[in-house]
Design an enzyme around this catalytic site. Structure first.
Site, PDB file in Angstrom:
ATOM      1  N   LYS A 122       0.651  -1.646   0.129  1.00 23.03           N
ATOM      2  CA  LYS A 122       0.129  -0.204   0.112  1.00 23.03           C
ATOM      3  C   LYS A 122       0.700   1.177   0.563  1.00 23.03           C
ATOM      4  CE  LYS A 122      -4.604  -1.383   1.289  1.00 23.03           C
ATOM      5  NZ  LYS A 122      -5.429  -2.163   1.883  1.00 23.03           N
ATOM      6  N   LYS A 176      -4.261 -12.429  -6.254  1.00 20.13           N
ATOM      7  CA  LYS A 176      -5.989 -12.978  -5.204  1.00 20.13           C
ATOM      8  C   LYS A 176      -7.006 -12.478  -6.156  1.00 20.13           C
ATOM      9  CE  LYS A 176      -5.353  -9.100  -1.325  1.00 20.13           C
ATOM     10  NZ  LYS A 176      -5.530  -8.926  -0.142  1.00 20.13           N
ATOM     11  N   LYS A 222     -11.182  -5.896  -5.244  1.00 23.11           N
ATOM     12  CA  LYS A 222     -11.766  -5.106  -5.565  1.00 23.11           C
ATOM     13  C   LYS A 222     -11.311  -4.376  -6.336  1.00 23.11           C
ATOM     14  CE  LYS A 222     -12.222  -3.353  -1.374  1.00 23.11           C
ATOM     15  NZ  LYS A 222     -12.951  -4.521  -0.217  1.00 23.11           N
TER      16      LYS A 222
HETATM   17  P1  AMP Z   1     -10.683  -6.300   2.959  1.00 21.36           P
HETATM   18  O1  AMP Z   1     -11.934  -6.517   2.015  1.00 21.36           O
HETATM   19  O2  AMP Z   1      -9.031  -6.868   2.453  1.00 21.36           O
HETATM   20  O3  AMP Z   1     -11.374  -5.944   3.879  1.00 21.36           O
HETATM   21  O4  AMP Z   1     -10.717  -8.052   3.242  1.00 21.36           O
HETATM   22  C1  AMP Z   1     -11.559  -8.785   3.926  1.00 21.36           C
HETATM   23  C2  AMP Z   1     -11.765 -10.068   4.412  1.00 21.36           C
HETATM   24  O5  AMP Z   1     -11.895 -10.947   3.069  1.00 21.36           O
HETATM   25  C3  AMP Z   1     -10.123 -10.317   5.003  1.00 21.36           C
HETATM   26  O6  AMP Z   1     -10.339 -11.125   6.601  1.00 21.36           O
HETATM   27  C4  AMP Z   1      -9.271 -10.692   4.310  1.00 21.36           C
HETATM   28  O7  AMP Z   1      -8.714 -11.339   4.515  1.00 21.36           O
HETATM   29  C5  AMP Z   1     -10.142 -11.758   3.468  1.00 21.36           C
HETATM   30  N1  AMP Z   1     -10.222 -11.712   1.435  1.00 21.36           N
HETATM   31  C6  AMP Z   1     -10.462 -10.393   0.940  1.00 21.36           C
HETATM   32  N2  AMP Z   1      -9.361 -10.952  -0.263  1.00 21.36           N
HETATM   33  C7  AMP Z   1      -9.431 -12.201  -0.476  1.00 21.36           C
HETATM   34  C8  AMP Z   1      -9.810 -13.589  -1.530  1.00 21.36           C
HETATM   35  N3  AMP Z   1      -9.215 -12.928  -2.412  1.00 21.36           N
HETATM   36  N4  AMP Z   1      -9.289 -14.611  -1.129  1.00 21.36           N
HETATM   37  C9  AMP Z   1      -9.754 -14.732   0.181  1.00 21.36           C
HETATM   38  N5  AMP Z   1     -10.029 -13.880   1.076  1.00 21.36           N
HETATM   39  C10 AMP Z   1     -10.041 -12.880   0.973  1.00 21.36           C
END
Ligand code: AMP
Ligand code: TRP
Length: 329
Positions: free
Chosen positions: A115, A195, A198
């Site tokens: 980031k 991964k 968004k």
């Molecule tokens: P974030 O949207 O980055 O705040 O992620 C929220 C939650 O979703 C966290 O626990 C991340 O580890 C999980 N997460 C986000 N992207 C993925 C992905 N592509 N695969 C699995 N878990 C994810």
């Protein structure tokens, strides 16, 4: 063994629409865990503001994530659901934990490095982000933290902070562990080496709010090759198959598809529509519940206020005990 009688904490940042990676990587677990454990689930808005954001959008984003929690089955009668900034004890504890956290550990965090590289000036909040995350977890003495794989490093740091505190001020904090999801890392549809996220763009993700037609189109366009010969781990086809395996209850079909995949004979023109329909079926009830909740924002706000009050009771007690141990009476 499925966890029982544990304290569980997890959070999601209000930074936009949730996708299938968020759901399968973490949210899906939450509803199941709440049945026999003490669960705290938070919309972590103080984490969301560590990168540039639009303050006008924030209230709606926070409400949206809270609605997603409820729509995916989190039950406010069983779990404590709240907004992080409504419980100021988290930030106060984070300050105290900052004093025992080595800067070098923070600078080493992959998410920080990623980031920070995207920004001209890096706020101190971005560096200290994992300390606040540790405070979120430790303040409830959480033992398990259901998160996706990208958060394991932050959890390791939370354990280190707990240990450092215990060594310096006396045994007090529990060392939290990650609770792994069936798919801890859902890959992007268009770039399966990365991964699902968004920030990459809409075509890379299935959003929880995507209409059936959009889902069919996105899956039809998903990349299936082996991603440059780096092996099974990053194959787009394998990612799709893995999704199907967690979504479908049909064991025989899953085995057949798996065999075909292994033999290099999986017919994607036939498999992809099956996967698209499985996703549509998964999301239908979530989307329905979401629509219903969108028309009742007052009710959702009431749930968040009640969650805040329940959370503050515990957080306040922990904070007072920590301050006492640190000689701050
Ligand atoms: P974030 O949207 O980055 O705040 O992620 C929220 C939650 O979703 C966290 O626990 C991340 O580890 C999980 N997460 C986000 N992207 C993925 C992905 N592509 N695969 C699995 N878990 C994810
Ligand atoms: N850092 C997490 C993410 O990016 C969000 C988060 C903040 C969190 N505090 C937490 C997750 C505490 C689990 C526990 O997804």
């Amino acid at each position: 063994m499925f966890p029982k009688n544990k304290v569980i904490f997890s959070g999601i940042k209000p930074t936009g629409e949730l996708h299938l990676g968020n759901y399968l990587g973490t949210l899906k677990n939450w509803a199941a865990l709440q049945e026999q454990n003490k669960c705290f689930f938070s919309v972590v808005d103080y984490h969301a503001i560590t990168v540039p954001y639009d303050p006008k959008e924030m209230p709606r984003q926070v409400l949206d994530i809270a609605i997603d929690f409820l729509a995916t089955g989190i039950n406010p009668e069983k779990s404590v659901i709240f907004v992080q900034s409504h419980v100021p004890e988290h930030t106060e504890l984070a300050w105290l934990l900052n004093t025992i956290t080595p800067v070098a550990e923070l600078e080493r965090m992959t998410q920080f490095k990623d980031k920070a590289s995207e920004q001209q000036t890096v706020g101190a909040g971005l560096l200290n982000y994992p300390v606040l995350m540790a405070a979120d977890i430790l303040i409830y003495h959480a033992e398990l933290v259901p998160v996706g794989e990208d958060q394991y490093q932050h959890l390791e740091l939370a354990r280190l902070i707990a240990r450092k505190f215990n060594n310096a001020f006396g045994e007090y904090f529990t060392e939290p562990k990650a609770y792994e999801a069936p798919v801890p890392r859902v890959m992007s549809l268009l770039e399966p080496t990365k991964k699902m996220s968004k920030s990459a763009g809409a075509g890379h993700c299935i959003f929880l709010a995507d209409e059936p037609e959009i889902i069919r189109k996105k899956i039809a366009k998903a990349v299936t090759d082996e991603g440059g010969g780096m092996g099974e781990h990053i194959s787009g086809g394998r990612n799709l198959l893995q999704l199907f395996k967690v979504l479908s209850g049909d064991k025989v079909l899953k085995q057949q598809l798996d065999d075909q995949y292994r033999a290099g004979e999986l017919k994607y023109s036939e498999f992809k529509p099956l996967l698209a329909e499985a996703i549509i079926k998964l999301l239908e009830p979530i989307q329905e519940k979401r629509k219903e909740l969108m028309s009742k924002p007052k009710e959702v706000e009431k749930i968040l206020r009640s969650g805040r009050d329940q959370a503050r009771l515990i957080a306040g007690k922990t904070l007072a005990e920590v301050k006492e141990k640190m000689g701050l009476t």
